[in-house]
Design a protein around this motif. Structure first.
Motif, PDB file in Angstrom:
ATOM      1  N   LYS A  20      25.770  45.440  21.251  1.00  0.00           N
ATOM      2  CA  LYS A  20      26.967  44.597  21.215  1.00  0.00           C
ATOM      3  C   LYS A  20      28.166  45.333  21.813  1.00  0.00           C
ATOM      4  CE  LYS A  20      25.634  41.883  17.135  1.00  0.00           C
ATOM      5  NZ  LYS A  20      25.970  41.591  15.706  1.00  0.00           N
ATOM      6  N   ALA A  21      28.267  46.615  21.490  1.00  0.00           N
ATOM      7  CA  ALA A  21      29.385  47.407  22.023  1.00  0.00           C
ATOM      8  C   ALA A  21      29.306  47.507  23.543  1.00  0.00           C
ATOM      9  CB  ALA A  21      29.396  48.788  21.374  1.00  0.00           C
ATOM     10  N   ARG A  22      28.104  47.659  24.064  1.00  0.00           N
ATOM     11  CA  ARG A  22      27.932  47.701  25.517  1.00  0.00           C
ATOM     12  C   ARG A  22      28.360  46.382  26.168  1.00  0.00           C
ATOM     13  NH1 ARG A  22      21.993  50.627  26.221  1.00  0.00           N
ATOM     14  NH2 ARG A  22      22.701  52.788  25.799  1.00  0.00           N
ATOM     15  N   ALA A  23      27.950  45.270  25.519  1.00  0.00           N
ATOM     16  CA  ALA A  23      28.325  43.961  26.048  1.00  0.00           C
ATOM     17  C   ALA A  23      29.833  43.756  25.995  1.00  0.00           C
ATOM     18  CB  ALA A  23      27.604  42.867  25.273  1.00  0.00           C
ATOM     19  N   THR A  24      30.447  44.217  24.906  1.00  0.00           N
ATOM     20  CA  THR A  24      31.906  44.094  24.788  1.00  0.00           C
ATOM     21  C   THR A  24      32.606  44.912  25.861  1.00  0.00           C
ATOM     22  OG1 THR A  24      31.729  43.745  22.395  1.00  0.00           O
ATOM     23  CG2 THR A  24      33.868  44.427  23.246  1.00  0.00           C
ATOM     24  N   LEU A  25      32.081  46.122  26.135  1.00  0.00           N
ATOM     25  CA  LEU A  25      32.666  46.957  27.173  1.00  0.00           C
ATOM     26  C   LEU A  25      32.531  46.291  28.547  1.00  0.00           C
ATOM     27  CD1 LEU A  25      33.982  49.588  28.075  1.00  0.00           C
ATOM     28  CD2 LEU A  25      31.686  50.589  28.251  1.00  0.00           C
ATOM     29  N   ALA A  26      31.358  45.723  28.837  1.00  0.00           N
ATOM     30  CA  ALA A  26      31.171  45.034  30.122  1.00  0.00           C
ATOM     31  C   ALA A  26      32.130  43.855  30.260  1.00  0.00           C
ATOM     32  CB  ALA A  26      29.726  44.562  30.247  1.00  0.00           C
ATOM     33  N   GLU A  27      32.326  43.126  29.147  1.00  0.00           N
ATOM     34  CA  GLU A  27      33.260  42.001  29.176  1.00  0.00           C
ATOM     35  C   GLU A  27      34.679  42.478  29.420  1.00  0.00           C
ATOM     36  OE1 GLU A  27      34.595  38.197  26.354  1.00  0.00           O
ATOM     37  OE2 GLU A  27      33.273  39.746  25.580  1.00  0.00           O
ATOM     38  N   SER A  28      35.053  43.585  28.778  1.00  0.00           N
ATOM     39  CA  SER A  28      36.413  44.104  28.960  1.00  0.00           C
ATOM     40  C   SER A  28      36.628  44.600  30.395  1.00  0.00           C
ATOM     41  CB  SER A  28      36.685  45.237  27.961  1.00  0.00           C
ATOM     42  OG  SER A  28      35.905  46.381  28.272  1.00  0.00           O
ATOM     43  N   GLU A  29      35.585  45.175  31.000  1.00  0.00           N
ATOM     44  CA  GLU A  29      35.686  45.612  32.396  1.00  0.00           C
ATOM     45  C   GLU A  29      35.910  44.417  33.321  1.00  0.00           C
ATOM     46  OE1 GLU A  29      32.090  47.749  32.987  1.00  0.00           O
ATOM     47  OE2 GLU A  29      32.920  49.663  32.290  1.00  0.00           O
ATOM     48  N   ALA A  30      35.179  43.314  33.053  1.00  0.00           N
ATOM     49  CA  ALA A  30      35.364  42.107  33.864  1.00  0.00           C
ATOM     50  C   ALA A  30      36.774  41.535  33.686  1.00  0.00           C
ATOM     51  CB  ALA A  30      34.317  41.066  33.488  1.00  0.00           C
ATOM     52  N   ASN A  31      37.269  41.523  32.440  1.00  0.00           N
ATOM     53  CA  ASN A  31      38.622  41.019  32.190  1.00  0.00           C
ATOM     54  C   ASN A  31      39.671  41.885  32.877  1.00  0.00           C
ATOM     55  OD1 ASN A  31      37.670  38.903  30.615  1.00  0.00           O
ATOM     56  ND2 ASN A  31      37.811  40.066  28.697  1.00  0.00           N
ATOM     57  N   LEU A  32      39.448  43.217  32.871  1.00  0.00           N
ATOM     58  CA  LEU A  32      40.380  44.119  33.536  1.00  0.00           C
ATOM     59  C   LEU A  32      40.372  43.903  35.046  1.00  0.00           C
ATOM     60  CD1 LEU A  32      42.357  46.449  33.496  1.00  0.00           C
ATOM     61  CD2 LEU A  32      40.408  48.037  33.458  1.00  0.00           C
ATOM     62  N   THR A  33      39.167  43.712  35.618  1.00  0.00           N
ATOM     63  CA  THR A  33      39.065  43.444  37.067  1.00  0.00           C
ATOM     64  C   THR A  33      39.797  42.161  37.423  1.00  0.00           C
ATOM     65  OG1 THR A  33      36.933  44.587  37.191  1.00  0.00           O
ATOM     66  CG2 THR A  33      37.464  43.052  38.972  1.00  0.00           C
ATOM     67  N   LEU A  34      39.616  41.096  36.617  1.00  0.00           N
ATOM     68  CA  LEU A  34      40.289  39.821  36.876  1.00  0.00           C
ATOM     69  C   LEU A  34      41.801  39.962  36.745  1.00  0.00           C
ATOM     70  CD1 LEU A  34      40.253  36.794  37.407  1.00  0.00           C
ATOM     71  CD2 LEU A  34      39.895  36.422  34.950  1.00  0.00           C
ATOM     72  N   ALA A  35      42.255  40.690  35.713  1.00  0.00           N
ATOM     73  CA  ALA A  35      43.695  40.859  35.514  1.00  0.00           C
ATOM     74  C   ALA A  35      44.326  41.604  36.688  1.00  0.00           C
ATOM     75  CB  ALA A  35      43.950  41.606  34.205  1.00  0.00           C
ATOM     76  N   ARG A  36      43.648  42.632  37.178  1.00  0.00           N
ATOM     77  CA  ARG A  36      44.170  43.371  38.323  1.00  0.00           C
ATOM     78  C   ARG A  36      44.178  42.505  39.587  1.00  0.00           C
ATOM     79  NH1 ARG A  36      41.043  49.082  36.941  1.00  0.00           N
ATOM     80  NH2 ARG A  36      42.731  49.975  35.661  1.00  0.00           N
ATOM     81  N   ALA A  37      43.112  41.676  39.759  1.00  0.00           N
ATOM     82  CA  ALA A  37      43.063  40.788  40.921  1.00  0.00           C
ATOM     83  C   ALA A  37      44.198  39.768  40.867  1.00  0.00           C
ATOM     84  CB  ALA A  37      41.714  40.082  40.986  1.00  0.00           C
ATOM     85  N   GLN A  38      44.446  39.194  39.685  1.00  0.00           N
ATOM     86  CA  GLN A  38      45.527  38.213  39.565  1.00  0.00           C
ATOM     87  C   GLN A  38      46.886  38.849  39.839  1.00  0.00           C
ATOM     88  OE1 GLN A  38      44.676  36.712  35.608  1.00  0.00           O
ATOM     89  NE2 GLN A  38      43.678  34.878  36.446  1.00  0.00           N
ATOM     90  N   LEU A  39      47.053  40.107  39.416  1.00  0.00           N
ATOM     91  CA  LEU A  39      48.294  40.809  39.733  1.00  0.00           C
ATOM     92  C   LEU A  39      48.422  41.000  41.254  1.00  0.00           C
ATOM     93  CD1 LEU A  39      50.822  42.334  38.877  1.00  0.00           C
ATOM     94  CD2 LEU A  39      49.404  44.396  38.603  1.00  0.00           C
ATOM     95  N   GLU A  40      47.313  41.321  41.912  1.00  0.00           N
ATOM     96  CA  GLU A  40      47.318  41.463  43.367  1.00  0.00           C
ATOM     97  C   GLU A  40      47.625  40.131  44.038  1.00  0.00           C
ATOM     98  OE1 GLU A  40      46.999  42.923  47.211  1.00  0.00           O
ATOM     99  OE2 GLU A  40      47.207  44.021  45.326  1.00  0.00           O
ATOM    100  N   TRP A  41      47.144  39.037  43.471  1.00  0.00           N
ATOM    101  CA  TRP A  41      47.358  37.717  44.065  1.00  0.00           C
ATOM    102  C   TRP A  41      48.809  37.252  43.977  1.00  0.00           C
ATOM    103  CZ3 TRP A  41      42.488  35.440  41.275  1.00  0.00           C
ATOM    104  CH2 TRP A  41      41.323  35.916  41.929  1.00  0.00           C
TER     105      TRP A  41
END
Length: 374
Positions: free
Chosen positions: A130-151
Protein backbone atom coordinates in the motif's frame (compact mmCIF):
# COMPACT_ATOMS: atom_id res chain seq x y z
CA UNK A 1 0.16 69.48 -102.07
CA UNK A 2 -2.14 71.30 -104.57
CA UNK A 3 0.81 73.30 -105.86
CA UNK A 4 2.73 70.11 -106.59
CA UNK A 5 -0.07 68.68 -108.71
CA UNK A 6 -0.54 71.96 -110.52
CA UNK A 7 3.10 72.08 -111.55
CA UNK A 8 3.08 68.43 -112.62
CA UNK A 9 5.40 67.32 -109.78
CA UNK A 10 4.33 64.06 -108.14
CA UNK A 11 4.83 63.26 -104.43
CA UNK A 12 7.79 60.98 -103.67
CA UNK A 13 6.84 57.33 -103.19
CA UNK A 14 7.30 55.95 -99.68
CA UNK A 15 10.04 53.31 -99.53
CA UNK A 16 9.08 49.88 -98.33
CA UNK A 17 11.46 48.87 -95.52
CA UNK A 18 13.69 45.89 -96.20
CA UNK A 19 12.50 42.93 -94.10
CA UNK A 20 14.87 41.12 -91.81
CA UNK A 21 14.97 37.42 -91.18
CA UNK A 22 15.92 35.01 -88.41
CA UNK A 23 16.70 31.34 -88.94
CA UNK A 24 14.22 28.93 -87.38
CA UNK A 25 16.04 26.68 -84.94
CA UNK A 26 15.04 23.51 -83.17
CA UNK A 27 15.48 23.54 -79.40
CA UNK A 28 14.62 21.48 -76.35
CA UNK A 29 11.99 23.41 -74.44
CA UNK A 30 10.02 22.66 -71.27
CA UNK A 31 6.43 21.54 -71.62
CA UNK A 32 4.32 23.81 -69.42
CA UNK A 33 0.72 23.45 -68.31
CA UNK A 34 -0.98 26.57 -66.94
CA UNK A 35 -3.01 25.88 -63.80
CA UNK A 36 -4.68 27.83 -61.04
CA UNK A 37 -4.50 27.01 -57.38
CA UNK A 38 -4.39 28.18 -53.83
CA UNK A 39 -1.77 28.43 -51.08
CA UNK A 40 -2.48 26.39 -47.96
CA UNK A 41 -0.75 26.60 -44.59
CA UNK A 42 1.34 23.53 -43.80
CA UNK A 43 0.19 23.79 -40.16
CA UNK A 44 -2.26 26.10 -38.40
CA UNK A 45 -2.72 25.92 -34.62
CA UNK A 46 -5.34 27.53 -32.39
CA UNK A 47 -3.94 28.14 -28.91
CA UNK A 48 -6.15 27.36 -25.92
CA UNK A 49 -5.13 27.31 -22.26
CA UNK A 50 -4.42 23.98 -20.59
CA UNK A 51 -5.03 25.51 -17.14
CA UNK A 52 -7.36 28.17 -15.81
CA UNK A 53 -6.50 31.51 -14.28
CA UNK A 54 -6.00 35.19 -14.96
CA UNK A 55 -3.89 36.33 -17.91
CA UNK A 56 -1.02 38.35 -16.43
CA UNK A 57 1.09 39.10 -19.53
CA UNK A 58 1.09 38.88 -23.35
CA UNK A 59 4.66 38.20 -24.43
CA UNK A 60 4.60 38.68 -28.22
CA UNK A 61 3.87 41.26 -30.90
CA UNK A 62 0.95 40.57 -33.23
CA UNK A 63 1.99 39.42 -36.71
CA UNK A 64 5.52 38.52 -35.67
CA UNK A 65 7.27 35.26 -36.40
CA UNK A 66 7.68 32.97 -33.39
CA UNK A 67 9.67 29.79 -32.93
CA UNK A 68 8.36 26.55 -31.44
CA UNK A 69 8.63 26.70 -27.64
CA UNK A 70 8.63 30.51 -27.46
CA UNK A 71 6.46 31.88 -24.57
CA UNK A 72 3.39 33.82 -25.69
CA UNK A 73 1.07 34.24 -22.66
CA UNK A 74 1.46 34.14 -18.87
CA UNK A 75 -1.31 32.95 -16.53
CA UNK A 76 -1.23 33.72 -12.79
CA UNK A 77 0.83 30.79 -11.38
CA UNK A 78 0.10 31.24 -7.62
CA UNK A 79 -2.52 28.47 -7.35
CA UNK A 80 -0.27 26.03 -9.20
CA UNK A 81 2.82 26.92 -7.17
CA UNK A 82 0.86 26.06 -4.01
CA UNK A 83 -0.31 22.81 -5.63
CA UNK A 84 3.30 21.87 -6.36
CA UNK A 85 4.28 22.56 -2.73
CA UNK A 86 1.43 20.34 -1.49
CA UNK A 87 2.38 17.61 -3.93
CA UNK A 88 6.02 17.76 -2.78
CA UNK A 89 4.93 17.39 0.86
CA UNK A 90 2.63 14.47 0.06
CA UNK A 91 5.44 12.81 -1.86
CA UNK A 92 7.81 13.19 1.12
CA UNK A 93 5.18 11.73 3.46
CA UNK A 94 4.61 8.79 1.10
CA UNK A 95 8.37 8.11 1.00
CA UNK A 96 8.50 8.12 4.80
CA UNK A 97 5.51 5.80 5.05
CA UNK A 98 7.10 3.40 2.57
CA UNK A 99 10.38 3.41 4.53
CA UNK A 100 8.48 2.58 7.72
CA UNK A 101 6.45 -0.16 6.03
CA UNK A 102 9.59 -1.72 4.56
CA UNK A 103 11.24 -1.81 8.01
CA UNK A 104 8.17 -3.47 9.54
CA UNK A 105 8.11 -5.98 6.69
CA UNK A 106 11.78 -6.94 7.26
CA UNK A 107 11.16 -7.49 11.03
CA UNK A 108 8.08 -9.61 10.40
CA UNK A 109 10.01 -11.63 7.81
CA UNK A 110 12.65 -12.49 10.46
CA UNK A 111 9.99 -13.62 12.99
CA UNK A 112 8.28 -16.13 10.71
CA UNK A 113 7.70 -19.62 12.17
CA UNK A 114 4.66 -19.26 14.41
CA UNK A 115 1.01 -18.68 13.63
CA UNK A 116 1.16 -15.19 15.12
CA UNK A 117 4.32 -14.30 13.22
CA UNK A 118 2.73 -15.46 9.95
CA UNK A 119 -0.20 -13.10 10.40
CA UNK A 120 2.16 -10.24 11.26
CA UNK A 121 4.20 -10.96 8.11
CA UNK A 122 1.12 -10.85 5.89
CA UNK A 123 -0.06 -7.55 7.46
CA UNK A 124 3.42 -6.03 7.06
CA UNK A 125 3.61 -7.13 3.43
CA UNK A 126 0.19 -5.61 2.68
CA UNK A 127 1.14 -2.32 4.36
CA UNK A 128 4.36 -2.17 2.36
CA UNK A 129 2.52 -2.72 -0.94
CA UNK A 130 0.00 0.00 0.00
CA UNK A 131 2.84 2.37 0.84
CA UNK A 132 4.44 1.72 -2.54
CA UNK A 133 1.14 2.43 -4.29
CA UNK A 134 0.70 5.63 -2.28
CA UNK A 135 4.21 6.74 -3.23
CA UNK A 136 3.55 6.05 -6.93
CA UNK A 137 0.32 8.05 -6.70
CA UNK A 138 2.11 10.95 -5.02
CA UNK A 139 4.79 10.92 -7.74
CA UNK A 140 2.08 11.13 -10.42
CA UNK A 141 0.36 13.99 -8.56
CA UNK A 142 3.68 15.82 -8.24
CA UNK A 143 4.39 15.37 -11.98
CA UNK A 144 0.91 16.73 -12.84
CA UNK A 145 1.28 19.68 -10.46
CA UNK A 146 4.63 20.62 -11.98
CA UNK A 147 3.21 20.27 -15.51
CA UNK A 148 0.25 22.52 -14.66
CA UNK A 149 2.65 25.10 -13.24
CA UNK A 150 4.61 24.92 -16.51
CA UNK A 151 1.38 25.33 -18.49
CA UNK A 152 0.80 28.73 -16.90
CA UNK A 153 3.31 29.90 -19.53
CA UNK A 154 1.58 29.27 -22.85
CA UNK A 155 4.22 28.46 -25.49
CA UNK A 156 4.10 28.22 -29.28
CA UNK A 157 3.70 24.55 -30.34
CA UNK A 158 4.97 25.31 -33.88
CA UNK A 159 7.04 27.95 -35.63
CA UNK A 160 5.09 30.46 -37.70
CA UNK A 161 3.29 33.80 -37.77
CA UNK A 162 1.18 34.49 -34.68
CA UNK A 163 -2.02 36.46 -34.99
CA UNK A 164 -3.81 39.06 -32.87
CA UNK A 165 -4.45 37.92 -29.25
CA UNK A 166 -8.11 37.24 -28.55
CA UNK A 167 -7.75 37.90 -24.81
CA UNK A 168 -6.34 40.81 -22.81
CA UNK A 169 -4.32 41.07 -19.62
CA UNK A 170 -6.68 40.52 -16.69
CA UNK A 171 -9.06 38.20 -18.54
CA UNK A 172 -10.03 34.98 -16.78
CA UNK A 173 -9.41 31.90 -18.92
CA UNK A 174 -10.22 28.25 -18.31
CA UNK A 175 -8.94 24.89 -19.49
CA UNK A 176 -10.32 23.88 -22.90
CA UNK A 177 -12.39 27.04 -23.36
CA UNK A 178 -14.05 27.75 -26.71
CA UNK A 179 -12.30 31.11 -27.20
CA UNK A 180 -8.79 30.77 -28.59
CA UNK A 181 -5.91 32.78 -27.17
CA UNK A 182 -4.35 33.28 -30.63
CA UNK A 183 -3.68 31.43 -33.88
CA UNK A 184 -0.28 30.46 -35.31
CA UNK A 185 0.09 29.76 -39.03
CA UNK A 186 3.18 28.06 -40.44
CA UNK A 187 4.20 29.80 -43.66
CA UNK A 188 7.59 28.21 -44.36
CA UNK A 189 7.31 25.80 -46.01
CA UNK A 190 3.86 26.32 -47.51
CA UNK A 191 1.58 24.04 -49.53
CA UNK A 192 0.31 24.98 -53.00
CA UNK A 193 -2.78 23.06 -54.17
CA UNK A 194 -3.19 23.19 -57.96
CA UNK A 195 -6.34 22.19 -59.85
CA UNK A 196 -5.45 20.03 -62.86
CA UNK A 197 -8.12 19.17 -65.47
CA UNK A 198 -7.82 15.43 -66.00
CA UNK A 199 -8.25 15.66 -69.81
CA UNK A 200 -5.09 17.79 -69.81
CA UNK A 201 -3.22 15.02 -68.02
CA UNK A 202 -4.52 12.45 -70.53
CA UNK A 203 -3.32 14.57 -73.49
CA UNK A 204 0.13 14.91 -71.96
CA UNK A 205 0.42 11.17 -71.37
CA UNK A 206 -0.80 10.49 -74.94
CA UNK A 207 1.90 12.80 -76.35
CA UNK A 208 4.48 11.07 -74.20
CA UNK A 209 3.32 7.68 -75.49
CA UNK A 210 3.81 8.92 -79.06
CA UNK A 211 7.32 10.05 -78.20
CA UNK A 212 6.57 13.74 -78.71
CA UNK A 213 7.62 14.71 -75.20
CA UNK A 214 9.75 13.20 -72.47
CA UNK A 215 8.06 13.33 -69.08
CA UNK A 216 10.07 14.56 -66.10
CA UNK A 217 10.60 12.25 -63.14
CA UNK A 218 9.44 15.04 -60.83
CA UNK A 219 7.38 17.92 -62.29
CA UNK A 220 8.63 21.46 -61.70
CA UNK A 221 6.59 24.38 -60.47
CA UNK A 222 6.69 28.04 -61.48
CA UNK A 223 4.39 30.42 -59.58
CA UNK A 224 3.31 33.79 -60.99
CA UNK A 225 2.46 36.38 -58.35
CA UNK A 226 0.15 39.37 -58.69
CA UNK A 227 3.04 41.87 -58.68
CA UNK A 228 4.70 40.21 -61.68
CA UNK A 229 7.31 38.23 -59.79
CA UNK A 230 7.79 34.53 -60.49
CA UNK A 231 9.25 31.70 -58.47
CA UNK A 232 10.49 28.70 -60.41
CA UNK A 233 11.85 25.31 -59.36
CA UNK A 234 10.98 25.73 -55.69
CA UNK A 235 8.09 23.26 -55.48
CA UNK A 236 8.11 19.58 -54.59
CA UNK A 237 5.13 17.36 -55.44
CA UNK A 238 4.00 15.70 -52.20
CA UNK A 239 0.61 14.21 -53.07
CA UNK A 240 -1.89 13.70 -55.87
CA UNK A 241 -5.62 13.13 -55.52
CA UNK A 242 -6.47 9.47 -55.90
CA UNK A 243 -9.82 10.32 -57.51
CA UNK A 244 -11.13 12.80 -60.08
CA UNK A 245 -13.99 15.13 -59.17
CA UNK A 246 -17.24 13.88 -60.65
CA UNK A 247 -18.53 17.45 -61.07
CA UNK A 248 -15.48 19.30 -62.40
CA UNK A 249 -13.34 16.53 -63.90
CA UNK A 250 -10.29 17.81 -62.05
CA UNK A 251 -7.86 16.54 -59.46
CA UNK A 252 -5.68 18.30 -56.89
CA UNK A 253 -1.89 18.32 -57.03
CA UNK A 254 -0.28 19.37 -53.74
CA UNK A 255 3.19 20.91 -53.84
CA UNK A 256 5.39 21.94 -50.93
CA UNK A 257 7.60 24.96 -51.46
CA UNK A 258 10.09 26.89 -49.35
CA UNK A 259 8.80 30.34 -48.42
CA UNK A 260 11.43 31.96 -46.18
CA UNK A 261 10.44 35.53 -47.09
CA UNK A 262 6.72 34.84 -46.67
CA UNK A 263 5.95 35.98 -50.24
CA UNK A 264 3.24 33.33 -50.62
CA UNK A 265 0.56 33.77 -47.95
CA UNK A 266 -1.83 30.92 -47.07
CA UNK A 267 -5.22 31.48 -48.64
CA UNK A 268 -4.06 33.48 -51.67
CA UNK A 269 -5.01 32.35 -55.17
CA UNK A 270 -2.15 31.66 -57.57
CA UNK A 271 -1.42 31.14 -61.25
CA UNK A 272 1.19 28.50 -61.93
CA UNK A 273 3.01 26.73 -64.72
CA UNK A 274 3.51 23.04 -64.16
CA UNK A 275 6.63 21.87 -65.99
CA UNK A 276 5.83 18.25 -66.87
CA UNK A 277 8.72 17.42 -69.24
CA UNK A 278 10.67 18.47 -72.33
CA UNK A 279 10.03 18.45 -76.06
CA UNK A 280 12.01 19.23 -79.21
CA UNK A 281 10.32 21.99 -81.17
CA UNK A 282 11.00 24.86 -83.56
CA UNK A 283 10.90 28.28 -81.92
CA UNK A 284 9.42 31.22 -83.85
CA UNK A 285 9.85 34.70 -82.32
CA UNK A 286 6.50 36.08 -81.28
CA UNK A 287 7.34 39.30 -83.09
CA UNK A 288 7.62 37.36 -86.36
CA UNK A 289 4.18 35.74 -86.10
CA UNK A 290 0.74 37.25 -86.55
CA UNK A 291 -2.83 36.07 -86.15
CA UNK A 292 -5.67 36.00 -88.62
CA UNK A 293 -9.08 37.28 -87.59
CA UNK A 294 -10.09 33.72 -86.72
CA UNK A 295 -7.09 33.39 -84.40
CA UNK A 296 -4.94 31.28 -86.74
CA UNK A 297 -1.24 31.92 -86.23
CA UNK A 298 0.87 32.55 -89.32
CA UNK A 299 4.33 33.77 -90.34
CA UNK A 300 6.07 34.83 -93.55
CA UNK A 301 8.90 32.61 -94.82
CA UNK A 302 11.57 33.63 -97.36
CA UNK A 303 11.91 30.68 -99.77
CA UNK A 304 13.84 30.87 -103.07
CA UNK A 305 13.85 34.66 -102.85
CA UNK A 306 10.05 34.93 -102.54
CA UNK A 307 7.63 35.41 -99.66
CA UNK A 308 5.57 32.44 -98.57
CA UNK A 309 2.77 32.61 -95.99
CA UNK A 310 2.63 29.68 -93.55
CA UNK A 311 0.01 28.69 -91.02
CA UNK A 312 1.56 27.56 -87.74
CA UNK A 313 0.47 25.04 -85.14
CA UNK A 314 1.70 26.20 -81.72
CA UNK A 315 1.95 24.47 -78.36
CA UNK A 316 2.26 27.46 -76.06
CA UNK A 317 5.24 29.75 -75.74
CA UNK A 318 8.76 29.77 -74.36
CA UNK A 319 10.56 33.00 -73.41
CA UNK A 320 9.63 35.40 -76.26
CA UNK A 321 8.94 32.72 -78.89
CA UNK A 322 6.09 30.46 -79.97
CA UNK A 323 6.67 26.71 -79.66
CA UNK A 324 5.76 25.43 -83.14
CA UNK A 325 4.86 21.81 -83.80
CA UNK A 326 3.95 22.21 -87.50
CA UNK A 327 4.22 24.83 -90.28
CA UNK A 328 7.92 25.67 -90.28
CA UNK A 329 11.08 23.61 -90.21
CA UNK A 330 14.46 24.24 -88.65
CA UNK A 331 16.76 26.20 -90.96
CA UNK A 332 14.05 28.14 -92.80
CA UNK A 333 14.15 31.94 -92.96
CA UNK A 334 11.41 33.67 -90.96
CA UNK A 335 10.73 37.24 -92.04
CA UNK A 336 10.49 40.04 -89.47
CA UNK A 337 9.26 43.62 -89.97
CA UNK A 338 8.47 45.31 -93.26
CA UNK A 339 5.61 42.88 -93.85
CA UNK A 340 2.66 45.29 -93.98
CA UNK A 341 2.03 45.15 -97.76
CA UNK A 342 3.64 41.76 -98.37
CA UNK A 343 1.78 39.32 -100.58
CA UNK A 344 2.23 35.65 -101.35
CA UNK A 345 5.01 35.21 -103.93
CA UNK A 346 6.42 38.75 -103.68
CA UNK A 347 10.18 38.90 -104.25
CA UNK A 348 12.14 39.55 -101.04
CA UNK A 349 15.80 40.16 -100.26
CA UNK A 350 15.85 40.11 -96.46
CA UNK A 351 18.83 40.87 -94.28
CA UNK A 352 19.88 38.78 -91.26
CA UNK A 353 18.80 40.13 -87.86
CA UNK A 354 18.55 38.97 -84.28
CA UNK A 355 15.97 39.62 -81.57
CA UNK A 356 17.24 40.17 -78.05
CA UNK A 357 15.43 39.27 -74.82
CA UNK A 358 13.67 42.65 -74.82
CA UNK A 359 12.29 42.11 -78.35
CA UNK A 360 14.62 44.61 -79.98
CA UNK A 361 15.61 43.73 -83.57
CA UNK A 362 19.32 44.17 -84.38
CA UNK A 363 20.88 44.13 -87.87
CA UNK A 364 23.51 41.39 -88.26
CA UNK A 365 24.44 42.11 -91.88
CA UNK A 366 27.57 43.93 -90.87
CA UNK A 367 28.47 41.39 -88.18
CA UNK A 368 28.53 38.14 -90.13
CA UNK A 369 29.31 36.79 -93.56
CA UNK A 370 26.44 36.57 -96.07
CA UNK A 371 24.44 33.35 -95.98
CA UNK A 372 23.37 31.69 -99.22
CA UNK A 373 19.69 32.18 -99.96
CA UNK A 374 17.34 29.22 -99.54
Amino acid sequence: MLALFASGVSAPAQETPTPGYVIARESVVPVRVSLIGRAVARNATQLRPQVGGTVTEILYRSGSRVEAGEPLFSIDPLTYEIAVSIAVAEHARAEADLHSAQSAFRRAEQLQGTTASRAMFEDAEANMLKARATLAESEANLTLARAQLEWTTVRAPISGIVGVPQVAVGDLVSQGQATVLAEIVQTDPVYVDLIEPYPTRMRIEARAARGEIELAQTPGLALHLADGRSTEGAGRLVSTSATVSATTGTRVLRFEMDNPAGIVAPGMFLHADLIVGDERAVLVPQRAAQRERDGTLFAWIARDGRAEKRQLSENGSHANAWVISDGVEAGEWILIDGLTNLREGDPVAPIPVEIDELGVVRDLASMQEPVAAN
